[in-house]
Design an enzyme around this catalytic site. Structure first.
Site, short mmCIF file in Angstrom:
data_model
loop_
_atom_site.label_atom_id
_atom_site.label_comp_id
_atom_site.label_asym_id
_atom_site.label_seq_id
_atom_site.Cartn_x
_atom_site.Cartn_y
_atom_site.Cartn_z
CG HIS A 151 -1.98 0.94 1.36
ND1 HIS A 151 -3.63 1.18 2.02
CD2 HIS A 151 -1.85 2.27 -0.05
CE1 HIS A 151 -4.28 1.92 1.69
NE2 HIS A 151 -3.54 2.73 0.65
CG HIS A 166 2.12 8.78 2.36
ND1 HIS A 166 1.70 9.00 4.04
CD2 HIS A 166 0.86 8.11 1.44
CE1 HIS A 166 -0.20 8.18 4.34
NE2 HIS A 166 -0.25 7.94 2.52
CD GLU A 197 0.90 5.58 -1.28
OE1 GLU A 197 1.02 5.25 0.81
OE2 GLU A 197 -0.84 5.77 -0.96
#
Length: 257
Positions: free
Chosen positions: A66, A119, A115
């Site tokens: 993920h 992040h 992502e």
């Protein structure tokens, strides 16, 4: 001061002030996002499809990546956009180990874009993760080193219609890795008996060493990532699994909800 000089000074000051306002968001984002741990997040594709109520086509029957998330930071540099060219040599591994489970786009890079921008731009505070190539490479390395799929099989923990106990899975994993992982579940819906296993997360220090995920400062908002985009519809979010029985669902190809 001559009038012309005064006007030039005022104009210059206004331009400088405008520049500061335009760039303040970037610098504030970079400076105010302190974090302590990285979460290496694996998710179970069958549960992903259930969570977002999406008719996934042949989701993988193995745990996939993920993301790699700093525990208390997101979107640290909105001007640092994702560039697929920087990770071209990683694409074979990315497509297999880090697939976009729910969007059938040709290269499925939207997931990776999300992502990175949410992040990766925060993880980049570390020199070892300060480029897209380093960030995605390290996450792939973590995935291969952890080897969650093989370890679960060796422990006899396989998708099944029968239920497991959350503590049994957690303790079994801790016996192998020497640290306590975090497990995320979907809460049971009205017609369901138990929670459904969705994610297994391993925590790393800033020195990139495995550590326990028991720190209460690992906050839920970053654990309930929006999967692919913040606009992705979701039926109900993941939360830390409660002690008790848990359903580890077989892949969609062999089990129908």
């Amino acid at each position: 001061m001559k009038p012309e000089t005064s006007h030039m000074f005022i104009l210059g000051s206004l331009c400088l002030a405008f520049y500061c306002l335009c760039t303040a968001d970037k610098f504030c984002n970079r400076g105010n996002h302190e974090w302590k741990k990285l979460l290496m997040v694996h998710h179970w594709p069958t549960t992903v499809c259930k969570e977002i109520e999406n008719d996934c086509r042949d989701p993988p029957d193995y745990w996939t990546i993920h993301g790699l998330w700093p525990d208390k930071a997101s979107e640290c540099n909105r001007s640092w956009h994702f560039n697929l060219d920087e990770i071209k040599d990683l694409l074979p591994d990315m497509k297999h180990f880090w697939p976009d489970v729910i969007h059938p786009s040709p290269n499925r890079s939207q997931f990776w874009k999300h992502e990175w921008e949410k992040h990766g731009t925060c993880a980049a505070q570390l020199d070892s993760l300060n480029s897209q190539k380093k960030y995605f490479s390290k996450c792939l390395d973590f995935y291969k080193d952890i080897d969650l799929n093989s370890i679960l099989l060796k422990l006899g923990i396989e998708p099944a219609i029968s239920y497991y106990q959350v503590e049994d899975i957690k303790n079994a994993l801790a016996s192998v890795y020497g640290v306590i992982p975090k497990m995320q579940c979907l809460p049971p819906e009205e017609e369901e008996e138990v929670q459904t296993l969705g994610q297994i997360e391993f925590c790393f220090t800033k020195d990139l060493q495995l550590c326990n995920c028991t720190d209460p400062e690992v906050h839920a908002p970053f654990l309930q990532d929006a999967l692919l985009t913040d606009e992705t519809p979701m039926s109900h979010g993941l939360s830390v699994c409660e002690n008790g029985p848990v359903f580890y669902p077989p892949p969609e190809k062999t089990y129908n909800w």
